[in-house]
Design a protein around this motif. Structure first.
Motif, PDB file in Angstrom:
ATOM      1  N   VAL A 110       4.499   7.903   3.929  1.00 22.30           N
ATOM      2  CA  VAL A 110       5.762   7.158   4.048  1.00 22.30           C
ATOM      3  C   VAL A 110       6.722   7.570   2.941  1.00 22.30           C
ATOM      4  O   VAL A 110       6.299   7.875   1.821  1.00 22.30           O
ATOM      5  N   GLU A 111       7.990   7.647   3.299  1.00 21.87           N
ATOM      6  CA  GLU A 111       9.045   7.824   2.298  1.00 21.87           C
ATOM      7  C   GLU A 111       9.904   6.581   2.396  1.00 21.87           C
ATOM      8  O   GLU A 111      10.251   6.160   3.503  1.00 21.87           O
ATOM      9  N   SER A 112      10.209   5.987   1.245  1.00 23.58           N
ATOM     10  CA  SER A 112      10.928   4.727   1.347  1.00 23.58           C
ATOM     11  C   SER A 112      11.700   4.416   0.075  1.00 23.58           C
ATOM     12  O   SER A 112      11.357   4.895  -1.005  1.00 23.58           O
ATOM     13  N   GLN A 113      12.743   3.628   0.254  1.00 18.34           N
ATOM     14  CA  GLN A 113      13.471   3.153  -0.912  1.00 18.34           C
ATOM     15  C   GLN A 113      13.718   1.663  -0.739  1.00 18.34           C
ATOM     16  O   GLN A 113      14.177   1.228   0.328  1.00 18.34           O
ATOM     17  N   SER A 114      13.424   0.905  -1.777  1.00 20.30           N
ATOM     18  CA  SER A 114      13.621  -0.536  -1.744  1.00 20.30           C
ATOM     19  C   SER A 114      15.047  -0.865  -1.338  1.00 20.30           C
ATOM     20  O   SER A 114      15.982  -0.320  -1.905  1.00 20.30           O
ATOM     21  N   GLY A 115      15.185  -1.733  -0.346  1.00 23.15           N
ATOM     22  CA  GLY A 115      16.508  -2.193   0.048  1.00 23.15           C
ATOM     23  C   GLY A 115      17.265  -1.235   0.953  1.00 23.15           C
ATOM     24  O   GLY A 115      18.354  -1.556   1.432  1.00 23.15           O
ATOM     25  N   ILE A 116      16.738  -0.051   1.178  1.00 22.05           N
ATOM     26  CA  ILE A 116      17.450   0.933   2.008  1.00 22.05           C
ATOM     27  C   ILE A 116      16.711   1.206   3.315  1.00 22.05           C
ATOM     28  O   ILE A 116      17.313   1.304   4.386  1.00 22.05           O
ATOM     29  N   MET A 139      13.817  -3.390   4.594  1.00 25.73           N
ATOM     30  CA  MET A 139      13.699  -3.778   3.175  1.00 25.73           C
ATOM     31  C   MET A 139      13.102  -2.683   2.296  1.00 25.73           C
ATOM     32  O   MET A 139      13.239  -2.726   1.078  1.00 25.73           O
ATOM     33  N   GLY A 140      12.450  -1.698   2.924  1.00 32.00           N
ATOM     34  CA  GLY A 140      11.883  -0.601   2.139  1.00 32.00           C
ATOM     35  C   GLY A 140      10.664  -1.025   1.336  1.00 32.00           C
ATOM     36  O   GLY A 140      10.234  -2.192   1.374  1.00 32.00           O
ATOM     37  N   ILE A 141      10.083  -0.054   0.627  1.00 33.75           N
ATOM     38  CA  ILE A 141       8.855  -0.294  -0.138  1.00 33.75           C
ATOM     39  C   ILE A 141       9.054   0.338  -1.509  1.00 33.75           C
ATOM     40  O   ILE A 141       9.510   1.482  -1.597  1.00 33.75           O
ATOM     41  N   LYS A 142       8.684  -0.369  -2.561  1.00 35.82           N
ATOM     42  CA  LYS A 142       8.902   0.224  -3.884  1.00 35.82           C
ATOM     43  C   LYS A 142       7.823   1.272  -4.202  1.00 35.82           C
ATOM     44  O   LYS A 142       6.701   1.208  -3.651  1.00 35.82           O
ATOM     45  N   LEU A 165       3.780   2.615  -2.338  1.00 33.82           N
ATOM     46  CA  LEU A 165       3.851   3.599  -1.251  1.00 33.82           C
ATOM     47  C   LEU A 165       2.501   4.061  -0.726  1.00 33.82           C
ATOM     48  O   LEU A 165       2.338   4.266   0.467  1.00 33.82           O
ATOM     49  N   THR A 166       1.526   4.264  -1.616  1.00 30.01           N
ATOM     50  CA  THR A 166       0.233   4.725  -1.110  1.00 30.01           C
ATOM     51  C   THR A 166      -0.658   3.533  -0.764  1.00 30.01           C
ATOM     52  O   THR A 166      -1.506   3.615   0.109  1.00 30.01           O
ATOM     53  N   LYS A 167      -0.410   2.405  -1.459  1.00 31.21           N
ATOM     54  CA  LYS A 167      -1.298   1.250  -1.253  1.00 31.21           C
ATOM     55  C   LYS A 167      -1.157   0.621   0.125  1.00 31.21           C
ATOM     56  O   LYS A 167      -2.079  -0.038   0.597  1.00 31.21           O
ATOM     57  N   VAL A 168       0.002   0.791   0.770  1.00 30.85           N
ATOM     58  CA  VAL A 168       0.202   0.105   2.061  1.00 30.85           C
ATOM     59  C   VAL A 168      -0.800   0.559   3.118  1.00 30.85           C
ATOM     60  O   VAL A 168      -0.997  -0.131   4.120  1.00 30.85           O
ATOM     61  N   PHE A 169      -1.471   1.703   2.900  1.00 31.16           N
ATOM     62  CA  PHE A 169      -2.470   2.172   3.868  1.00 31.16           C
ATOM     63  C   PHE A 169      -3.872   1.613   3.568  1.00 31.16           C
ATOM     64  O   PHE A 169      -4.810   1.897   4.293  1.00 31.16           O
ATOM     65  N   ASP A 170      -3.992   0.834   2.490  1.00 31.51           N
ATOM     66  CA  ASP A 170      -5.291   0.252   2.143  1.00 31.51           C
ATOM     67  C   ASP A 170      -5.583  -0.968   3.017  1.00 31.51           C
ATOM     68  O   ASP A 170      -4.671  -1.670   3.449  1.00 31.51           O
ATOM     69  N   ARG A 171      -6.877  -1.222   3.163  1.00 28.27           N
ATOM     70  CA  ARG A 171      -7.310  -2.357   3.986  1.00 28.27           C
ATOM     71  C   ARG A 171      -6.872  -3.676   3.350  1.00 28.27           C
ATOM     72  O   ARG A 171      -7.076  -3.882   2.164  1.00 28.27           O
ATOM     73  N   TYR A 172      -6.283  -4.534   4.149  1.00 33.05           N
ATOM     74  CA  TYR A 172      -5.799  -5.881   3.764  1.00 33.05           C
ATOM     75  C   TYR A 172      -4.651  -5.855   2.747  1.00 33.05           C
ATOM     76  O   TYR A 172      -4.305  -6.892   2.195  1.00 33.05           O
ATOM     77  N   TYR A 173      -4.076  -4.678   2.457  1.00 27.42           N
ATOM     78  CA  TYR A 173      -3.003  -4.662   1.462  1.00 27.42           C
ATOM     79  C   TYR A 173      -1.666  -5.071   2.086  1.00 27.42           C
ATOM     80  O   TYR A 173      -1.267  -4.554   3.124  1.00 27.42           O
ATOM     81  N   ARG A 174      -0.980  -5.980   1.420  1.00 29.62           N
ATOM     82  CA  ARG A 174       0.366  -6.370   1.830  1.00 29.62           C
ATOM     83  C   ARG A 174       1.250  -6.418   0.601  1.00 29.62           C
ATOM     84  O   ARG A 174       0.826  -6.856  -0.456  1.00 29.62           O
TER      85      ARG A 174
END
Ligand code: ADP
Length: 259
Positions: free
Chosen positions: A239-245, A191-194, A198-207
């Motif tokens: 991380v490198e990511s594209q939503s939906g890709i 599903m990728g990440i918008k 991108l940087t927040k996913v490494f934060d504690r409890y971040y989803r």
């Protein structure tokens, strides 16, 4: 006089906003600390009964594996895998609280990273039937690092690649030397990440909250722990990511020490 008054007024407003933001930040920190404290305590308390439950279920599973009653055999196997899941979760929480209190120690030894990644992939192949894992590797890399913790970083990236790509079945892992570092990447077609996240996913409890992720269970601690482990090895994670890709998670570790 009018102009000066206006400037003074906006200065007062700015100061008030600054104070408000600072107070909010403090309140946020306090809340985070309370959350950490509670989670640490609850995990600690749950650990003991869970360890004995886990031992009982394992023995029962071995005894009843070949039971003539298909219900019993299946039920024990499911109980065993759920207890394992719970154990992983509790260990994750305990690791967060150990990390917060500076109790996570890096225990270095010499090992081949490629063999470690092979082992982690093999474990996933055993338990994940929905996805295939491809591993591209050019050369063996002997490193001096905490084998178990680096293994948990790889394992976490693989689990996430599976978890967040329910419709795409191939996970590609790569290990290569780039300059002075060894770089590991895990690529999924999920599903990728918008960009904002991108940087927040490494934060504690971040989803990330979307319609796609809402049904996927998790507590947002895996990437936080992984990032801390990599950082303690003077490495980088991104991380490198594209939503939906899809997404590619990378981590790199310095090869400065070669045995
Ligand atoms: P958890 O998966 O338990 O929520 P993580 O810390 O492992 O915790 O991940 C944090 C968040 O980053 C996840 O909730 C998810 O939104 C996002 N994420 C992680 N890995 C991927 C991935 N491979 N593809 C898409 N999103 C991901």
């Amino acid at each position: 006089v009018m102009a000066r008054r206006k400037i003074e007024q906006s200065e007062t407003e700015l100061l008030a906003t600054k104070k408000k933001l600072e107070a909010e930040l403090e309140a946020g920190k306090l809340l985070q600390q309370q959350k950490d404290g509670f989670i640490g305590m609850a995990s600690h308390e749950l650990k003991t009964p869970l360890t004995s439950l886990s031992a009982i279920v394992q023995v029962a599973n071995l005894k009843l594996k070949n039971s003539e009653d298909p219900f019993l055999a299946g039920a024990m196997e499911r109980a065993n895998s759920q207890v394992k899941r719970m154990n992983n979760l509790i260990n994750g929480f305990l690791n967060v609280s150990r990390l917060e209190s500076g109790q996570i120690l890096i225990d270095k030894s010499d090992f081949d990273l490629v063999t470690l990644i092979d082992e982690v992939i093999a474990e996933h192949r055993l338990t994940v039937s929905s996805h295939q894992f491809e591993f591209e590797v050019h050369e063996h890399v002997v490193m001096h690092a905490d084998r178990e913790k680096i293994g948990s970083v790889v394992s976490n990236l693989l689990s996430n690649a599976v978890k967040y790509s329910p419709k795409s079945e191939i996970v590609k892992v790569k290990c290569q030397i780039v300059g002075e570092d060894v770089q590991v990447s895990v690529k999924d077609g999920g599903m990728g990440i918008k960009a904002d996240d991108l940087t927040k996913v490494f934060d504690r409890y971040y989803r990330v909250e979307t319609n796609h992720t809402r049904h996927i269970a998790g507590f947002g601690i895996g990437l936080y722990l992984s990032a801390e482990i990599v950082r303690r090895h003077n490495g980088k994670i991104w991380v490198e990511s594209q939503s939906g890709i899809g997404s590619v998670f990378y981590f790199s570790l310095p090869l400065a020490y070669l045995p």
